[in-house]
Design an enzyme around this catalytic site. Structure first.
Site, PDB file in Angstrom:
ATOM      1  N   HIS A  64      -1.228   9.641  43.204  1.00 33.86           N
ATOM      2  CA  HIS A  64      -2.440  10.313  43.668  1.00 33.86           C
ATOM      3  C   HIS A  64      -2.627  10.007  45.149  1.00 33.86           C
ATOM      4  O   HIS A  64      -1.845   9.259  45.746  1.00 33.86           O
ATOM      5  CB  HIS A  64      -3.664   9.850  42.874  1.00 33.86           C
ATOM      6  CG  HIS A  64      -3.967   8.397  43.011  1.00 33.86           C
ATOM      7  ND1 HIS A  64      -3.294   7.425  42.311  1.00 33.86           N
ATOM      8  CD2 HIS A  64      -4.859   7.724  43.791  1.00 33.86           C
ATOM      9  CE1 HIS A  64      -3.767   6.235  42.625  1.00 33.86           C
ATOM     10  NE2 HIS A  64      -4.716   6.383  43.540  1.00 33.86           N
ATOM     11  N   THR A  67      -1.494  13.539  49.235  1.00 35.19           N
ATOM     12  CA  THR A  67      -0.198  13.916  49.800  1.00 35.19           C
ATOM     13  C   THR A  67       0.826  12.797  49.682  1.00 35.19           C
ATOM     14  O   THR A  67       0.478  11.620  49.593  1.00 35.19           O
ATOM     15  CB  THR A  67      -0.339  14.281  51.290  1.00 35.19           C
ATOM     16  OG1 THR A  67      -0.999  13.205  51.973  1.00 35.19           O
ATOM     17  CG2 THR A  67      -1.132  15.560  51.473  1.00 35.19           C
ATOM     18  N   ARG A  68       2.105  13.194  49.706  1.00 37.83           N
ATOM     19  CA  ARG A  68       3.229  12.284  49.823  1.00 37.83           C
ATOM     20  C   ARG A  68       4.257  12.893  50.772  1.00 37.83           C
ATOM     21  O   ARG A  68       4.392  14.111  50.871  1.00 37.83           O
ATOM     22  CB  ARG A  68       3.902  12.040  48.465  1.00 37.83           C
ATOM     23  CG  ARG A  68       3.109  11.215  47.485  1.00 37.83           C
ATOM     24  CD  ARG A  68       2.970   9.758  47.924  1.00 37.83           C
ATOM     25  NE  ARG A  68       2.350   8.952  46.890  1.00 37.83           N
ATOM     26  CZ  ARG A  68       1.048   8.845  46.676  1.00 37.83           C
ATOM     27  NH1 ARG A  68       0.200   9.517  47.443  1.00 37.83           N
ATOM     28  NH2 ARG A  68       0.571   8.087  45.716  1.00 37.83           N
ATOM     29  N   LYS A 280      -3.669  11.402  57.577  1.00 36.78           N
ATOM     30  CA  LYS A 280      -3.558  10.251  56.678  1.00 36.78           C
ATOM     31  C   LYS A 280      -2.665   9.193  57.311  1.00 36.78           C
ATOM     32  O   LYS A 280      -1.567   9.504  57.792  1.00 36.78           O
ATOM     33  CB  LYS A 280      -2.967  10.696  55.332  1.00 36.78           C
ATOM     34  CG  LYS A 280      -2.761   9.594  54.305  1.00 36.78           C
ATOM     35  CD  LYS A 280      -2.187  10.208  53.034  1.00 36.78           C
ATOM     36  CE  LYS A 280      -1.880   9.182  51.974  1.00 36.78           C
ATOM     37  NZ  LYS A 280      -1.334   9.807  50.742  1.00 36.78           N
ATOM     38  N   HIS A 284       2.523   0.227  55.216  1.00 36.95           N
ATOM     39  CA  HIS A 284       3.498   0.176  54.123  1.00 36.95           C
ATOM     40  C   HIS A 284       3.814  -1.282  53.802  1.00 36.95           C
ATOM     41  O   HIS A 284       4.219  -2.043  54.694  1.00 36.95           O
ATOM     42  CB  HIS A 284       4.756   0.921  54.563  1.00 36.95           C
ATOM     43  CG  HIS A 284       5.754   1.164  53.475  1.00 36.95           C
ATOM     44  ND1 HIS A 284       5.405   1.598  52.210  1.00 36.95           N
ATOM     45  CD2 HIS A 284       7.109   1.063  53.482  1.00 36.95           C
ATOM     46  CE1 HIS A 284       6.508   1.754  51.486  1.00 36.95           C
ATOM     47  NE2 HIS A 284       7.540   1.426  52.227  1.00 36.95           N
ATOM     48  N   CYS A 329      -4.168   2.885  45.764  1.00 37.54           N
ATOM     49  CA  CYS A 329      -3.126   3.180  44.782  1.00 37.54           C
ATOM     50  C   CYS A 329      -2.290   1.919  44.599  1.00 37.54           C
ATOM     51  O   CYS A 329      -2.555   0.888  45.213  1.00 37.54           O
ATOM     52  CB  CYS A 329      -2.267   4.368  45.213  1.00 37.54           C
ATOM     53  SG  CYS A 329      -1.153   4.020  46.585  1.00 37.54           S
ATOM     54  N   LYS A 362       8.591  11.434  45.786  1.00 35.33           N
ATOM     55  CA  LYS A 362       9.347  12.614  46.216  1.00 35.33           C
ATOM     56  C   LYS A 362      10.488  12.955  45.280  1.00 35.33           C
ATOM     57  O   LYS A 362      10.912  14.109  45.183  1.00 35.33           O
ATOM     58  CB  LYS A 362       9.862  12.405  47.638  1.00 35.33           C
ATOM     59  CG  LYS A 362      10.848  11.242  47.759  1.00 35.33           C
ATOM     60  CD  LYS A 362      11.275  10.948  49.192  1.00 35.33           C
ATOM     61  CE  LYS A 362      10.202  10.303  50.001  1.00 35.33           C
ATOM     62  NZ  LYS A 362       9.827   8.936  49.528  1.00 35.33           N
TER      63      LYS A 362
END
Length: 393
Positions: A64, A67-68, A280, A284, A329, A362
């Site tokens: 969720h 976007t990815r 966004k 990471h 997430c 992806k």
């Protein structure tokens, strides 16, 4: 035969049950990977039951956040390139079957030191798979994309075979595709445990007991419990995604790329403005690893944005560092940050996919295809040696 992943207690092991199998396969967890696996098996004519503890395309897992990124010159390892190429094809086919817009093309810019993992990895994948990747100096990056401020000693790589996936729409499209091909998909039904029995598997949920010939476990962070017996030391990392509002058209996806930027303060990624919302940006990794999803805090504290704001002030200074939205997430991590996609090491009736380590979404339709292969035939033509669970034994 034996039981696996039952709650603490004493259970009969290896019992024979003569009931007919209701389904050819049961899928536990209907996020990105599970919904794709269910859809692929249903399209191949299998009788499929999908079980999800929350709702469809929910916001309490890993699939969720609007976007990815999808990218081809894969710095993590060249072995991913054939899988992501296949994913592009499968996402387009899913768009065709469902009539939903899922993928928006957008270049991908990677920036880091020339000898760093990110740039070296992109260049390695590009060379091994003959990918058309452009190498840019820091000044060339700023000339092409003046939104950036890049240290002089950094290098950029730019590829066109990349884009933006509408993550919740992708999950829902796979669910709709599965249902359209006869799968039964159930929500709000947590799994208590499963057991391999003679001739198949038995799955117990809060609402009933189901039988099938085969089982697919795509439980995301809950794999820390359901797949605790496969020898993979999984951990969970809480991640916060941030959005920043801008009315300037130069942040639109037609003018600004998706990006990965490896800095001395950590790795950051971002996606441009689209019809799915504001710019966004997120860091990471760089968060504590937890043993399970139980300890994840879903509320976001205002001061958590500061590392991202520092990144914006240093590298994207014209983007106002005041977030318009945020969302939590989870990453489910393996020690080497590569996926696990395999048959269960003890039970060939069970296919598993876990540990996508924050870069898996992806690949969802390709993973679904691999899981369908493993479940229905016991083998796959896709190159998955990198993802075998046995590498941790």
């Amino acid at each position: 035969m034996g039981f696996r992943n039952r709650p603490a207690g004493v259970y009969d092991v290896g019992r024979h049950r003569g009931e007919a199998m209701t389904y050819d396969a049961i899928v536990l967890g209907l996020g990105g990977m599970g919904s794709a696996a269910a859809a692929t098996m249903a399209r191949r004519g299998a009788r499929v039951l999908g079980l999800e503890q929350f709702g469809f395309a929910h916001h309490r897992g890993s699939s969720h956040g609007r976007t990815r990124i999808i990218r081809t010159a894969y710095y993590e390892h060249p072995a991913y390139v054939p899988l992501v190429r296949r994913a592009f094809t499968l996402w387009a086919e899913l768009e065709g079957r469902t009539g939903k817009k899922l993928l928006t093309p957008c270049p991908c810019l990677c920036v880091g030191t020339p000898d760093g993992e990110l740039i070296r990895g992109v260049q390695r994948a590009a060379v091994e798979h003959a990918l058309p990747v452009e190498t840019l100096s820091a000044k060339e990056v700023e000339s092409r994309f003046p939104q950036f401020r890049i240290p002089e000693n950094f290098t950029g790589t730019l590829e066109q075979s990349a884009g933006i996936l509408a993550v919740e729409a992708c999950v829902q499209a796979h669910i709709d595709d599965a249902i359209a091909h006869g799968a039964e998909m159930r929500t709000d039904e947590p799994v208590i445990g499963y057991e391999v029995i003679t001739g198949g598997v038995e799955v117990t949920t809060t609402k009933g007991v189901y039988h099938a010939g085969k089982l697919v476990i795509t439980a995301g962070a809950w794999a820390t419990r359901l797949l605790a017996d496969i020898g993979v030391p999984l951990t969970v990392m809480r991640q916060v995604q941030w959005w920043f509002h801008t009315a300037n058209a130069r942040w639109d996806h037609r003018l600004f790329p998706v990006f990965l930027l490896d800095t001395p303060d950590g790795a950051f990624y971002g996606l441009p403005y689209t019809d799915l919302g504001d710019v966004k940006v997120a860091q990471h990794y760089a968060a504590p690893e937890l043993p399970s999803p139980d300890g994840v805090e879903w509320a976001v504290k205002s001061d958590e944005v500061e590392p991202v704001c520092r990144f914006l002030r240093a590298h994207l200074p014209s983007l106002t560092p005041v977030p318009s939205a945020s969302e939590v997430c989870m990453y489910t991590l393996t020690p080497d940050r590569h996926f696990v996609i395999d048959l269960h090491p003890e039970f060939p009736e069970v296919a598993v996919a876990c540990g996508f380590s924050g870069h898996g979404f992806k690949f969802a339709p390709t993973v679904g295809e691999i899981l369908a292969d493993l479940t229905l035939t016991g083998r796959t033509a896709h190159p998955i040696e990198l993802f075998r669970a046995s590498r941790f034994l």
